[in-house]
Scaffold this motif. Structure first.
Motif, PDB file in Angstrom:
ATOM      1  N   GLU A  43      14.688  30.266   0.387  1.00 32.91           N
ATOM      2  CA  GLU A  43      14.251  31.746   0.510  1.00 32.91           C
ATOM      3  C   GLU A  43      15.710  32.717   0.608  1.00 32.91           C
ATOM      4  O   GLU A  43      16.130  33.495   0.090  1.00 32.91           O
ATOM      5  CB  GLU A  43      13.682  31.857   1.787  1.00 32.91           C
ATOM      6  N   TYR A  53      13.234  40.953  -4.377  1.00 33.19           N
ATOM      7  CA  TYR A  53      12.361  40.052  -4.599  1.00 33.19           C
ATOM      8  C   TYR A  53      10.905  39.929  -3.742  1.00 33.19           C
ATOM      9  O   TYR A  53      11.252  40.262  -2.311  1.00 33.19           O
ATOM     10  CB  TYR A  53      12.897  38.304  -4.798  1.00 33.19           C
ATOM     11  N   GLU A  54       9.975  40.152  -4.138  1.00 32.49           N
ATOM     12  CA  GLU A  54       8.552  40.372  -3.534  1.00 32.49           C
ATOM     13  C   GLU A  54       7.833  39.069  -3.547  1.00 32.49           C
ATOM     14  O   GLU A  54       7.297  38.624  -4.794  1.00 32.49           O
ATOM     15  CB  GLU A  54       7.856  41.355  -3.894  1.00 32.49           C
ATOM     16  N   PRO A  55       7.566  38.029  -2.707  1.00 31.58           N
ATOM     17  CA  PRO A  55       6.598  36.883  -2.734  1.00 31.58           C
ATOM     18  C   PRO A  55       5.398  37.325  -3.391  1.00 31.58           C
ATOM     19  O   PRO A  55       4.751  38.199  -3.133  1.00 31.58           O
ATOM     20  CB  PRO A  55       6.432  36.319  -1.359  1.00 31.58           C
ATOM     21  N   TRP A  56       4.527  36.281  -3.923  1.00 31.25           N
ATOM     22  CA  TRP A  56       3.536  36.387  -4.767  1.00 31.25           C
ATOM     23  C   TRP A  56       2.370  36.336  -3.720  1.00 31.25           C
ATOM     24  O   TRP A  56       1.353  36.892  -3.808  1.00 31.25           O
ATOM     25  CB  TRP A  56       3.202  35.292  -5.768  1.00 31.25           C
ATOM     26  N   PHE A  57       2.535  35.399  -2.485  1.00 34.04           N
ATOM     27  CA  PHE A  57       1.562  35.433  -1.526  1.00 34.04           C
ATOM     28  C   PHE A  57       2.150  34.994  -0.263  1.00 34.04           C
ATOM     29  O   PHE A  57       3.419  34.599  -0.257  1.00 34.04           O
ATOM     30  CB  PHE A  57       0.262  34.571  -2.080  1.00 34.04           C
ATOM     31  N   SER A  58       1.558  35.193   0.792  1.00 30.23           N
ATOM     32  CA  SER A  58       1.785  35.029   2.206  1.00 30.23           C
ATOM     33  C   SER A  58       1.120  33.736   2.645  1.00 30.23           C
ATOM     34  O   SER A  58      -0.098  33.459   2.213  1.00 30.23           O
ATOM     35  CB  SER A  58       1.745  36.065   3.055  1.00 30.23           C
TER      36      SER A  58
END
Length: 147
Positions: A43, A53-58
């Motif tokens: 990370e 950057y934007e994560p695909w899911f949490s």
């Protein structure tokens, strides 16, 4: 000392060295979190390379603290190790049982054999078995064996 004992001792020494050397050599010095997990390292590296950057899911569940997260990870690892140990122990036990059965079947001629009892004293007990050729009966066959 047998070959297996030497190999096991060497493997144990390697595991201890892998655990102790990073601490002894100070490999984590100078870092904010010296022994953070690979997820945290990844990370950090991603945010340095691509700040937007934007994560695909949490995550579905976020533990309230790092200690709880570590405890859950340890429980997961222990359960996995337990399942693997059970599986390999079961396979080994089956293999040993097959070898004993094969050795008893291949033994020359006796219908009655002494089978080691799994008791702590190591004494054997006489057990009536069918003859090695598989024919039913035998002079010492028990009532339980005829049923």
């Amino acid at each position: 000392m047998s070959r297996n004992t030497r190999i096991n001792a060497l493997l144990l020494l390697v595991v201890v060295a892998l655990a102790v050397l990073p601490l002894a050599l100070g490999l984590g010095d100078g870092k904010k979190e010296p022994f953070a997990g690979s997820d945290a390292e990844a990370e950090t590296a991603i945010t340095e390379i691509e700040p937007d950057y934007e994560p695909w899911f949490s995550p579905l569940y976020e533990p309230p603290s790092g200690e709880i997260e570590s405890a859950l990870f340890a429980v997961q690892a222990a359960l996995g190790a337990g399942v693997l140990a059970y599986y390999f122990g079961l396979r080994r036990g089956r293999r040993q049982g097959e070898q004993r059965a094969r050795a008893l079947a291949d033994a020359p001629g006796a219908a009655h054999r002494t089978v080691p009892d799994d008791g702590a004293d190591g004494s054997g007990r006489a057990e009536a078995t069918a003859p090695a050729d598989g024919a039913p009966g035998g002079a010492g066959e028990s009532a339980r064996g005829r049923a």
